[in-house]
Scaffold this motif. Structure first.
Motif, PDB file in Angstrom:
ATOM      1  N   PRO A   1       0.828  -1.213   0.000  1.00  0.00           N
ATOM      2  CA  PRO A   1       0.000   0.000   0.000  1.00  0.00           C
ATOM      3  C   PRO A   1       0.864   1.267   0.000  1.00  0.00           C
ATOM      4  O   PRO A   1       1.977   1.265   0.518  1.00  0.00           O
TER       5      PRO A   1
ATOM      6  N   ALA B   1      -6.556   3.328   3.437  1.00  0.00           N
ATOM      7  CA  ALA B   1      -7.623   2.363   3.174  1.00  0.00           C
ATOM      8  C   ALA B   1      -7.952   2.301   1.683  1.00  0.00           C
ATOM      9  O   ALA B   1      -8.218   1.222   1.137  1.00  0.00           O
TER      10      ALA B   1
ATOM     11  N   ILE C   1      -5.135   0.260   0.023  1.00  0.00           N
ATOM     12  CA  ILE C   1      -5.310  -1.172   0.302  1.00  0.00           C
ATOM     13  C   ILE C   1      -6.464  -1.724  -0.535  1.00  0.00           C
ATOM     14  O   ILE C   1      -6.358  -2.795  -1.137  1.00  0.00           O
ATOM     15  N   THR C   2      -7.562  -0.982  -0.601  1.00  0.00           N
ATOM     16  CA  THR C   2      -8.723  -1.421  -1.373  1.00  0.00           C
ATOM     17  C   THR C   2      -8.364  -1.591  -2.845  1.00  0.00           C
ATOM     18  O   THR C   2      -8.717  -2.596  -3.471  1.00  0.00           O
TER      19      THR C   2
ATOM     20  N   VAL D   1      -6.220  -4.750  -3.331  1.00  0.00           N
ATOM     21  CA  VAL D   1      -6.988  -5.991  -3.185  1.00  0.00           C
ATOM     22  C   VAL D   1      -7.937  -6.179  -4.363  1.00  0.00           C
ATOM     23  O   VAL D   1      -8.080  -7.280  -4.890  1.00  0.00           O
TER      24      VAL D   1
ATOM     25  N   TYR E   1       0.602  -4.526   5.224  1.00  0.00           N
ATOM     26  CA  TYR E   1      -0.652  -3.886   5.597  1.00  0.00           C
ATOM     27  C   TYR E   1      -0.574  -3.220   6.963  1.00  0.00           C
ATOM     28  O   TYR E   1      -1.153  -2.159   7.175  1.00  0.00           O
TER      29      TYR E   1
ATOM     30  N   VAL F   1      -6.440  -3.108  11.917  1.00  0.00           N
ATOM     31  CA  VAL F   1      -6.145  -3.564  10.555  1.00  0.00           C
ATOM     32  C   VAL F   1      -7.283  -4.441  10.054  1.00  0.00           C
ATOM     33  O   VAL F   1      -7.766  -4.286   8.926  1.00  0.00           O
TER      34      VAL F   1
ATOM     35  N   ALA G   1      -9.196  -3.259   6.794  1.00  0.00           N
ATOM     36  CA  ALA G   1      -8.846  -3.993   5.572  1.00  0.00           C
ATOM     37  C   ALA G   1      -9.638  -5.287   5.424  1.00  0.00           C
ATOM     38  O   ALA G   1      -9.882  -5.743   4.310  1.00  0.00           O
TER      39      ALA G   1
ATOM     40  N   VAL H   1     -10.944  -7.349   1.912  1.00  0.00           N
ATOM     41  CA  VAL H   1     -10.344  -8.639   1.545  1.00  0.00           C
ATOM     42  C   VAL H   1     -11.428  -9.707   1.458  1.00  0.00           C
ATOM     43  O   VAL H   1     -11.493 -10.469   0.483  1.00  0.00           O
TER      44      VAL H   1
ATOM     45  N   VAL I   1     -15.387   2.939   1.354  1.00  0.00           N
ATOM     46  CA  VAL I   1     -14.132   3.101   2.092  1.00  0.00           C
ATOM     47  C   VAL I   1     -14.287   4.222   3.116  1.00  0.00           C
ATOM     48  O   VAL I   1     -13.850   4.088   4.266  1.00  0.00           O
TER      49      VAL I   1
END
Length: 195
Positions: free
Chosen positions: A69, A86, A89-90, A93, A129, A155, A159, A163, A178
């Motif tokens: 990230p 976030a 990370i989104t 993924v 992460y 986390v 996240a 996921v 998000v």
């Protein structure tokens, strides 16, 4: 401390390059001993000297290709930092087939056993992460904006839904989703002074 034999390093590099190519084009199932040795030009015995199992080779390959990230700038307010992180990370993924393949492969319960490449991959994923998120949370706690709490749970709260949604085939998370995740998280962690 002795350095690695250059011939072994070259062989490992060729094997990982071949495995990376196969992984990116066909997923974990495409990374077979025969396919990797054929593509790399490295002998089967050399492959097993470097990687004791196919799972070890796949884990090392995923670790080599692991996307991380984007860390948010530290000067932003905590909410903005969490939103940027976030969102990053989104996107990783949801947009990266490699990331989805790796998470699915790990979720299938691959055991570390005697082969610690899988353990290294798990630690690498967790660190990629958790480290940036822990830094943002620490800054928020140190400044009195956030109530100190379990950072690993944080986390999972931020996240984990993304996921899980990706792994079981739910719709992709939107920017609004998000924002809701971050705002819901902050509602439970903001100090009364920061509200």
């Amino acid at each position: 401390m002795s350095s690695q034999d250059p011939r072994r390093a070259r062989s490992q590099s060729k094997l990982l390059e071949a495995a990376s190519s196969l992984l990116l084009s066909g997923g974990a199932a495409a990374v077979t001993v025969d396919a990797v040795t054929r593509l790399s030009g490295v002998a089967r015995t050399t492959l097993y000297r470097n990687f004791p199992s196919t799972d070890s080779l796949i884990a090392a390959t995923f670790r080599r290709l692991l996307p991380t990230p984007t860390r948010p700038p530290t000067g932003l307010p905590i909410r903005e930092q969490l939103l940027e992180l976030a969102t990053s990370i989104t996107q990783l993924v949801q947009d990266a087939p490699l990331q989805q393949s790796m998470l699915g492969w790990l979720a299938m319960g691959r055991d570390t056993g005697d082969d610690d490449e899988v353990g290294r991959l798990r630690r690498s994923v967790a660190e990629s992460y958790t480290e940036p998120l822990h830094a943002v949370l620490s800054a928020g706690e140190d400044s009195g904006i956030l109530i100190p709490g379990d950072r690993d749970l944080a986390v999972a709260q931020l996240a984990g839904p993304v996921v899980l949604a990706r792994m079981i085939g739910l719709r992709p998370f939107t920017t609004q989703d998000v924002e809701r995740l971050v705002d819901d998280f902050l509602r439970g962690r903001r100090t009364e002074d920061a509200v």
